[in-house]
Design a protein around this motif. Structure first.
Motif, PDB file in Angstrom:
ATOM      1  N   ARG A   8       0.835  -1.208   0.000  1.00 24.56           N
ATOM      2  CA  ARG A   8       0.000   0.000   0.000  1.00 24.56           C
ATOM      3  C   ARG A   8       0.865   1.251   0.000  1.00 24.56           C
ATOM      4  O   ARG A   8       1.980   1.273   0.511  1.00 24.56           O
ATOM      5  CB  ARG A   8      -0.946   0.006   1.217  1.00 24.56           C
ATOM      6  N   GLU A   9       0.273   2.293  -0.561  1.00 21.21           N
ATOM      7  CA  GLU A   9       0.967   3.569  -0.692  1.00 21.21           C
ATOM      8  C   GLU A   9       1.393   4.146   0.659  1.00 21.21           C
ATOM      9  O   GLU A   9       2.399   4.838   0.747  1.00 21.21           O
ATOM     10  CB  GLU A   9      -0.010   4.556  -1.352  1.00 21.21           C
ATOM     11  N   GLU A  10       0.612   3.845   1.718  1.00 17.45           N
ATOM     12  CA  GLU A  10       0.932   4.395   3.044  1.00 17.45           C
ATOM     13  C   GLU A  10       2.306   3.933   3.541  1.00 17.45           C
ATOM     14  O   GLU A  10       2.857   4.524   4.464  1.00 17.45           O
ATOM     15  CB  GLU A  10      -0.135   3.965   4.068  1.00 17.45           C
ATOM     16  N   ARG A  11       2.864   2.876   2.951  1.00 18.07           N
ATOM     17  CA  ARG A  11       4.195   2.407   3.383  1.00 18.07           C
ATOM     18  C   ARG A  11       5.284   3.394   2.975  1.00 18.07           C
ATOM     19  O   ARG A  11       6.385   3.369   3.536  1.00 18.07           O
ATOM     20  CB  ARG A  11       4.508   1.036   2.761  1.00 18.07           C
ATOM     21  N   GLY A  25      -4.727   3.380  -3.835  1.00 19.29           N
ATOM     22  CA  GLY A  25      -3.767   3.221  -2.736  1.00 19.29           C
ATOM     23  C   GLY A  25      -2.943   1.952  -2.797  1.00 19.29           C
ATOM     24  O   GLY A  25      -2.017   1.768  -2.018  1.00 19.29           O
ATOM     25  N   TRP A  26      -3.248   1.061  -3.746  1.00 19.06           N
ATOM     26  CA  TRP A  26      -2.496  -0.193  -3.880  1.00 19.06           C
ATOM     27  C   TRP A  26      -1.456  -0.023  -4.975  1.00 19.06           C
ATOM     28  O   TRP A  26      -1.787   0.371  -6.099  1.00 19.06           O
ATOM     29  CB  TRP A  26      -3.443  -1.356  -4.241  1.00 19.06           C
ATOM     30  N   TYR A  48     -10.771   2.658   3.253  1.00 16.62           N
ATOM     31  CA  TYR A  48     -10.099   1.682   4.115  1.00 16.62           C
ATOM     32  C   TYR A  48      -9.671   2.325   5.432  1.00 16.62           C
ATOM     33  O   TYR A  48      -8.921   3.300   5.426  1.00 16.62           O
ATOM     34  CB  TYR A  48      -8.864   1.118   3.403  1.00 16.62           C
ATOM     35  N   ALA A  62      -5.316   2.481   7.341  1.00 16.63           N
ATOM     36  CA  ALA A  62      -4.478   1.889   6.287  1.00 16.63           C
ATOM     37  C   ALA A  62      -2.993   2.109   6.532  1.00 16.63           C
ATOM     38  O   ALA A  62      -2.154   1.558   5.816  1.00 16.63           O
ATOM     39  CB  ALA A  62      -4.896   2.456   4.927  1.00 16.63           C
ATOM     40  N   ASP A  63      -2.657   2.929   7.554  1.00 15.59           N
ATOM     41  CA  ASP A  63      -1.242   3.190   7.812  1.00 15.59           C
ATOM     42  C   ASP A  63      -0.687   2.333   8.945  1.00 15.59           C
ATOM     43  O   ASP A  63       0.455   2.509   9.357  1.00 15.59           O
ATOM     44  CB  ASP A  63      -1.034   4.677   8.137  1.00 15.59           C
ATOM     45  N   ILE A  88      -8.236  -8.794  -0.808  1.00 14.74           N
ATOM     46  CA  ILE A  88      -8.611  -7.763   0.172  1.00 14.74           C
ATOM     47  C   ILE A  88      -9.856  -8.312   0.861  1.00 14.74           C
ATOM     48  O   ILE A  88     -10.855  -8.579   0.192  1.00 14.74           O
ATOM     49  CB  ILE A  88      -9.016  -6.422  -0.472  1.00 14.74           C
ATOM     50  N   THR A 121      -5.439  -8.119   4.287  1.00 14.38           N
ATOM     51  CA  THR A 121      -5.036  -8.666   2.985  1.00 14.38           C
ATOM     52  C   THR A 121      -4.270  -9.973   3.189  1.00 14.38           C
ATOM     53  O   THR A 121      -3.679 -10.206   4.247  1.00 14.38           O
ATOM     54  CB  THR A 121      -4.117  -7.689   2.216  1.00 14.38           C
ATOM     55  N   TYR A 123      -5.034  -4.530   9.118  1.00 19.36           N
ATOM     56  CA  TYR A 123      -4.985  -3.083   9.369  1.00 19.36           C
ATOM     57  C   TYR A 123      -5.871  -2.767  10.560  1.00 19.36           C
ATOM     58  O   TYR A 123      -7.003  -3.247  10.645  1.00 19.36           O
ATOM     59  CB  TYR A 123      -5.420  -2.338   8.107  1.00 19.36           C
TER      60      TYR A 123
END
Ligand code: FES
Ligand SMILES: [Fe+2]
Length: 414
Positions: free
Chosen positions: A50-53, A151-152, A181, A184-185, A311, A320, A338
């Motif tokens: 995920r983008e939050e990483r 975001g994926w 979601y 998500a972080d 998901i 996930t 999450y």
């Protein structure tokens, strides 16, 4: 007649899949595995995180993709763009980044010190004048196609992908977009190396049929019941190569009154049933593709994006599963749950309770996954028989078969 037996037409009719036995060789044949390598994993868009990483410029993580002997750096640069590169030095091929994740604006190969910007350009070569006809501009990190949906982060190993990410996702990409979601972080990660073909591993997390047999104490009280003893799903759908199923919930279940500690450990935002409280607005559950049939007796959705990840969404959380082949009969499994960060001791204990419970259920699963693969390796059975409830598995096997026969992506996605 209970509600489940009124489901007409069958899920197979709704999704448009076959109903006959499926070849067991899909899980065991070495040629099948080679075809999957070349025609699925080297052509499909593969979700890597995920983008939050990697929210901040300089953040990166490395994804190893064993079936393609690849190590990929995924990083966000100052310009905000997310890029992917083969983690391979242009000098003599060493892996450049050895940490699984971190923050750096440049990457230095430790072997001889060649240095790259996180946008891929080679910027430092010790004793550069000793190389012959050397053009530094041609020696950057090798880029890998990379795109983001909702975001994926996805990558594609074709040097020029035959289809873009949105075309690959098709109607799934439009209908399942913009799901809000939660948390998500922040996630809990469970992972393992499993002695089973990647599809055998994925299949386990794709059906509720086994709940009453192997999870009698952990999951069955909540996800099976006298109205639906074998946890038949509420609904299913196919979206090109991708698929979704909505699970059933034993809505009347409450833990026994003398389980005081257990009651105390259920998070306030997650009732026993996992659904929101009466009158509460829950943006996650309001999304049209979350609890698609919009039923009260809904537990969670399993959305399986081709080829190798899920998901899963309940009213209070999402998680996930990734299923990565290592070889024909070994796979890596990674689950990410999450969840909110604990702000009180009680919340901390609730999260630990959740972790312990979910770990118990996975241990119940994993033993059966490995022994299923062993059984199929014997060659005693030429076919597997799939129940109507195992609709996601059937659709997966059909798509795997279609992709491994398809010479082009147009054919695979047709
Ligand atoms: S292999 Fe990377 S600097 Fe030599
Ligand atoms: Fe299970």
């Amino acid at each position: 007649m209970n509600e489940m037996s009124q489901l007409q037409p069958t899920l197979a009719d709704l999704v448009g899949v076959s109903t006959g036995p499926m070849p067991a060789s899909l899980y065991t044949d070495p040629n099948q595995y080679e075809l999957e390598r070349e025609r699925i994993f080297r052509r499909a868009w593969l979700m890597v995180g995920r983008e939050e990483r990697i929210v901040e410029p300089g953040q990166f993580f490395v994804k190893d993709i064993a079936i393609l002997s690849a190590s990929i750096i995924i990083t966000r640069a100052k310009d905000g763009q997310v890029r992917a590169f083969h983690n391979v030095c242009s000098h003599r091929g060493n892996h450049v980044v050895l940490e699984p994740e971190g923050k750096a604006n440049r990457f230095a190969c430790r072997y001889h010190g060649w240095t790259y910007k996180n946008t891929g350009e080679l910027i430092g070569v010790p004793d550069e004048s000793g190389f012959f006809d050397f053009d530094k501009k041609k020696c950057g990190l090798t880029p890998v196609a990379c795109d983001i949906w909702d975001g994926w982060i996805f990558i594609n190993f074709q040097p020029r992908p035959e289809v873009g990410l949105m075309e690959f996702l098709g109607s799934f990409g439009t209908e399942f977009a913009d799901i809000p979601y939660p948390h998500a972080d922040n996630c809990l990660i469970l992972s393992g190396e499993i002695n089973a073909n990647w599809k055998c591993l994925a299949d386990n997390f794709s059906e509720f049929y086994h709940i009453q047999s192997i999870h009698p104490k952990t999951l069955a009280p909540v996800y099976a019941g006298k109205d639906n003893p074998c946890s038949r799903p509420l609904d299913a759908g196919a979206y090109g190569a991708h698929r979704s199923v909505a699970g059933w919930l034993n809505i009347g279940y409450q833990p026994p009154a003398n389980w005081k500690v257990v009651r105390w450990l259920y998070p306030a935002n997650q009732t026993v049933t996992g659904t929101q409280k009466e009158g509460e607005v829950n943006p996650l559950a309001e999304h049209p593709m979350v609890n698609h049939p919009k039923r009260k007796d809904w537990s969670s959705d399993v959305n399986w994006i081709f080829p190798n990840w899920h998901i899963q969404i309940s009213a209070s959380r999402f998680w996930t599963h990734e299923f990565w082949p290592r070889n024909r009969s070994q796979s890596s499994w990674e689950a990410r749950f999450y969840q909110p960060k604990a702000t009180t001791v009680r919340e901390r204990l609730q999260l630990e309770h959740f972790t312990a419970t979910i770990t118990d259920t996975f241990l119940e699963d994993l033993a059966n996954i490995e022994s299923t693969q062993k059984g199929m390796e014997s060659g005693a059975k030429s076919f597997v028989y799939l129940h109507e409830s195992e609709i996601l598995i059937r659709h997966s096997l059909e798509q795997v078969d279609k992709w491994t026969r398809a010479k082009t992506m147009a054919e695979a996605l047709d």
